[in-house]
Design an enzyme around this catalytic site. Structure first.
Site, PDB file in Angstrom:
ATOM      1  N   VAL A  14      44.243  23.760  44.161  1.00  0.00           N
ATOM      2  CA  VAL A  14      45.690  23.726  44.382  1.00  0.00           C
ATOM      3  C   VAL A  14      46.155  22.289  44.597  1.00  0.00           C
ATOM      4  O   VAL A  14      47.172  21.856  44.050  1.00  0.00           O
ATOM      5  CB  VAL A  14      46.080  24.627  45.583  1.00  0.00           C
ATOM      6  CG1 VAL A  14      47.565  24.498  45.909  1.00  0.00           C
ATOM      7  CG2 VAL A  14      45.728  26.083  45.300  1.00  0.00           C
ATOM      8  N   CYS A 130      49.545  34.001  46.338  1.00  0.00           N
ATOM      9  CA  CYS A 130      49.814  33.829  44.910  1.00  0.00           C
ATOM     10  C   CYS A 130      50.300  35.121  44.236  1.00  0.00           C
ATOM     11  O   CYS A 130      51.232  35.099  43.425  1.00  0.00           O
ATOM     12  CB  CYS A 130      48.581  33.294  44.194  1.00  0.00           C
ATOM     13  SG  CYS A 130      47.027  33.932  44.813  1.00  0.00           S
ATOM     14  N   HIS A 242      47.123  35.133  37.200  1.00  0.00           N
ATOM     15  CA  HIS A 242      47.076  36.478  37.795  1.00  0.00           C
ATOM     16  C   HIS A 242      48.003  37.395  36.983  1.00  0.00           C
ATOM     17  O   HIS A 242      49.110  36.989  36.597  1.00  0.00           O
ATOM     18  CB  HIS A 242      47.593  36.455  39.226  1.00  0.00           C
ATOM     19  CG  HIS A 242      46.675  35.819  40.224  1.00  0.00           C
ATOM     20  ND1 HIS A 242      45.431  35.323  39.930  1.00  0.00           N
ATOM     21  CD2 HIS A 242      46.850  35.631  41.573  1.00  0.00           C
ATOM     22  CE1 HIS A 242      44.869  34.853  41.037  1.00  0.00           C
ATOM     23  NE2 HIS A 242      45.713  35.010  42.039  1.00  0.00           N
TER      24      HIS A 242
HETATM   25  N1  LIG Z   1      44.044  29.112  44.475  1.00  0.00           N
HETATM   26  C1  LIG Z   1      45.151  29.831  44.568  1.00  0.00           C
HETATM   27  O1  LIG Z   1      45.603  30.531  43.657  1.00  0.00           O
HETATM   28  C2  LIG Z   1      45.907  29.826  45.851  1.00  0.00           C
HETATM   29  C3  LIG Z   1      47.144  30.408  45.873  1.00  0.00           C
HETATM   30  C4  LIG Z   1      47.873  30.420  47.051  1.00  0.00           C
HETATM   31  C5  LIG Z   1      47.332  29.828  48.156  1.00  0.00           C
HETATM   32  N2  LIG Z   1      46.103  29.250  48.119  1.00  0.00           N
HETATM   33  C6  LIG Z   1      45.595  28.639  49.331  1.00  0.00           C
HETATM   34  O2  LIG Z   1      45.514  27.221  49.165  1.00  0.00           O
HETATM   35  C7  LIG Z   1      44.441  26.712  49.926  1.00  0.00           C
HETATM   36  C8  LIG Z   1      43.512  25.897  49.033  1.00  0.00           C
HETATM   37  O3  LIG Z   1      43.023  26.694  47.965  1.00  0.00           O
HETATM   38  P1  LIG Z   1      42.166  26.065  46.767  1.00  0.00           P
HETATM   39  O4  LIG Z   1      42.077  27.156  45.791  1.00  0.00           O
HETATM   40  O5  LIG Z   1      42.734  24.750  46.358  1.00  0.00           O
HETATM   41  O6  LIG Z   1      40.733  25.815  47.492  1.00  0.00           O
HETATM   42  P2  LIG Z   1      39.576  24.812  47.049  1.00  0.00           P
HETATM   43  O7  LIG Z   1      39.617  24.538  45.607  1.00  0.00           O
HETATM   44  O8  LIG Z   1      38.332  25.396  47.644  1.00  0.00           O
HETATM   45  O9  LIG Z   1      39.934  23.448  47.842  1.00  0.00           O
HETATM   46  C9  LIG Z   1      39.918  23.337  49.254  1.00  0.00           C
HETATM   47  C10 LIG Z   1      40.451  21.987  49.674  1.00  0.00           C
HETATM   48  O10 LIG Z   1      40.489  21.941  51.112  1.00  0.00           O
HETATM   49  C11 LIG Z   1      39.797  20.759  51.557  1.00  0.00           C
HETATM   50  N3  LIG Z   1      39.188  20.967  52.858  1.00  0.00           N
HETATM   51  C12 LIG Z   1      38.266  21.895  53.207  1.00  0.00           C
HETATM   52  N4  LIG Z   1      37.920  21.738  54.501  1.00  0.00           N
HETATM   53  C13 LIG Z   1      38.634  20.683  54.975  1.00  0.00           C
HETATM   54  C14 LIG Z   1      38.709  20.010  56.229  1.00  0.00           C
HETATM   55  N5  LIG Z   1      37.990  20.404  57.274  1.00  0.00           N
HETATM   56  N6  LIG Z   1      39.565  18.967  56.346  1.00  0.00           N
HETATM   57  C15 LIG Z   1      40.295  18.546  55.306  1.00  0.00           C
HETATM   58  N7  LIG Z   1      40.262  19.134  54.085  1.00  0.00           N
HETATM   59  C16 LIG Z   1      39.437  20.189  53.926  1.00  0.00           C
HETATM   60  C17 LIG Z   1      38.740  20.540  50.495  1.00  0.00           C
HETATM   61  O11 LIG Z   1      38.283  19.214  50.571  1.00  0.00           O
HETATM   62  P3  LIG Z   1      36.759  18.826  50.156  1.00  0.00           P
HETATM   63  O12 LIG Z   1      36.755  18.731  48.645  1.00  0.00           O
HETATM   64  O13 LIG Z   1      36.570  17.508  50.846  1.00  0.00           O
HETATM   65  O14 LIG Z   1      35.883  19.914  50.672  1.00  0.00           O
HETATM   66  C18 LIG Z   1      39.574  20.817  49.238  1.00  0.00           C
HETATM   67  O15 LIG Z   1      40.376  19.691  48.938  1.00  0.00           O
HETATM   68  C19 LIG Z   1      43.789  27.923  50.592  1.00  0.00           C
HETATM   69  O16 LIG Z   1      44.369  28.072  51.864  1.00  0.00           O
HETATM   70  C20 LIG Z   1      44.188  29.058  49.704  1.00  0.00           C
HETATM   71  O17 LIG Z   1      44.194  30.293  50.381  1.00  0.00           O
HETATM   72  C21 LIG Z   1      45.383  29.225  46.983  1.00  0.00           C
END
Ligand SMILES: NC(=O)c1ccc[n+]([C@@H]2O[C@H](COP(=O)([O-])OP(=O)(O)OC[C@H]3O[C@@H](n4cnc5c(N)ncnc54)[C@H](OP(=O)(O)O)[C@@H]3O)[C@@H](O)[C@H]2O)c1
Length: 344
Positions: A14, A130, A242
């Site tokens: 994201v 989402c 989705h």
């Molecule tokens: N994907 C979707 O369709 C979607 C839709 C709506 C909402 N969301 C929400 O958006 C959020 C991110 O989703 P994503 O799909 O982008 O996940 P992702 O690809 O797993 O990315 C997670 C991000 O969070 C960072 N992070 C993890 N632990 C951290 C910490 N302790 N301190 C600072 N940064 C940290 C990670 O950094 P590192 O690379 O350093 O680990 C990475 O940049 C989640 O809350 C998810 O529920 C996602």
């Protein structure tokens, strides 16, 4: 003078999309700061034709930052968003940590933009799940026209909705199936390659899952608490996009033709609905696009005033990053935020 914007979770699915969208839409940012965990410090992410070095969220001082787009998961948001908000930086959060807090507006700009004025209580604004975001974009104009009474939705959710590790798992398992290697499930509870899994997020006491509960609670909060909704959320082996099969019962009569015309005019919606081979949208075609696509609009003769529709959208864009940037744009358009540098 523009805004200083931080992206917490900038290395994730994201977060990277947020960087793309801020740049694509020409958001008035003077400075964009990518933040992630300590693991990622020094790695580079793209912002337009520039490379930005990632910094650690835990060491960052938000006192001169105007907006933080937060997409680092629920536990990080629970800990950090209130601290960031208290430093006078508005947090637009993508996790579910704040969505159901009465003092935090939950916003889809096409649906309930006026609720944004409540943000100053905590300086936090929540972005919906989402699958809810694309659903309410399609329901809102139909609700305005004929009052939605009840919705039955089945989702077909891509693996990118579960983060970048989940995308890797689909890729690795698919390759393992082809070369007859053992298939290992880590992120998902069962094999996702060449399979579907009727389970997203944790189970609730009543047998539904948290993902299904979120769709109910968020639709009620943003659109209308009187709407009855039941969902079955399913993970499918699709990388991005989705899809939702949606059956809607209305208070007032509405024909398929009327619904098609209403949706054609509705903000954020794009109707592709030819009753012929390929005359509908699939998730592969939605990837990289901003629209909520609506196809297969037809009357449901088994109930009074019923319609069935097929709704598809890029979950990383309208379902997350695009909606968050649109919320930031709404803050700016309505003069609800000023750049701190200008104010100083
Ligand atoms: N994907 C979707 O369709 C979607 C839709 C709506 C909402 N969301 C929400 O958006 C959020 C991110 O989703 P994503 O799909 O982008 O996940 P992702 O690809 O797993 O990315 C997670 C991000 O969070 C960072 N992070 C993890 N632990 C951290 C910490 N302790 N301190 C600072 N940064 C940290 C990670 O950094 P590192 O690379 O350093 O680990 C990475 O940049 C989640 O809350 C998810 O529920 C996602």
């Amino acid at each position: 003078m523009g805004f200083k914007v931080a992206i917490a979770g900038a290395t994730g699915n994201v977060g990277r999309e947020m960087l793309n969208i801020l740049e694509e839409r020409g958001f008035p940012a003077d400075e964009v700061v990518p933040l992630a965990s300590r693991r990622s410090v020094g790695t580079e992410v793209s912002y337009g034709d520039r490379s930005l070095k990632v910094r650690a969220l835990e060491n960052y001082d938000f006192s001169d930052t105007d907006i933080c787009l937060m997409s680092a998961g629920g536990s990080v948001s629970k800990e950090w968003s209130p601290k960031i908000g208290r430093q006078g930086c508005v947090v637009i959060d993508n996790s579910s940590a704040w969505r159901y807090d009465a003092d935090v507006p939950l916003i889809v700009p096409e649906v309930n933009p006026d609720a944004i004025t409540q943000f100053s209580k905590k300086n936090i604004i929540a972005n919906p799940n989402c699958s809810t975001a694309q659903l309410v974009v399609a329901l809102k104009p139909l609700h305005d026209a004929a009052t939605v009474k009840r919705v039955v939705v089945a989702t077909y959710q891509s693996v990118s909705g579960a983060g970048k590790e989940a995308m890797d798992e689909l890729f690795t398992q698919t390759r393992a199936v082809f070369v007859a290697d053992p298939v290992e499930a880590k992120k998902f509870t069962k094999r996702i390659a060449f399979n579907v899994i009727p389970h997203i997020d944790v189970f609730m006491e009543d047998g539904s899952t948290k993902e299904e509960w979120k769709m109910v609670a968020e639709t009620k909060k943003m659109l209308d608490p009187k709407i009855k909704l039941t969902a079955t959320c399913v993970r499918v082996p699709v990388f991005i996009g989705h899809s939702e099969a949606v059956n809607i019962e209305f208070e007032k009569p509405i024909s398929a033709d009327e619904a098609r015309e209403i949706l054609r005019e509705a903000p954020g919606c794009l109707v592709i609905d030819k009753r012929e081979n390929g005359g509908y949208v699939t998730p592969v075609e939605s990837a990289g696009d901003d629209a909520t696509f609506i196809s297969r609009i037809r009357e449901d003769p088994t109930v009074e005033n019923g319609l069935s529709i097929w709704v598809v959208s890029d979950n990383l864009r309208k379902g997350a990053a695009l909606n968050a940037v649109q919320i930031a744009e709404l803050l700016v358009e309505r003069n609800l935020i000023q750049p701190k540098k200008q104010a100083a």
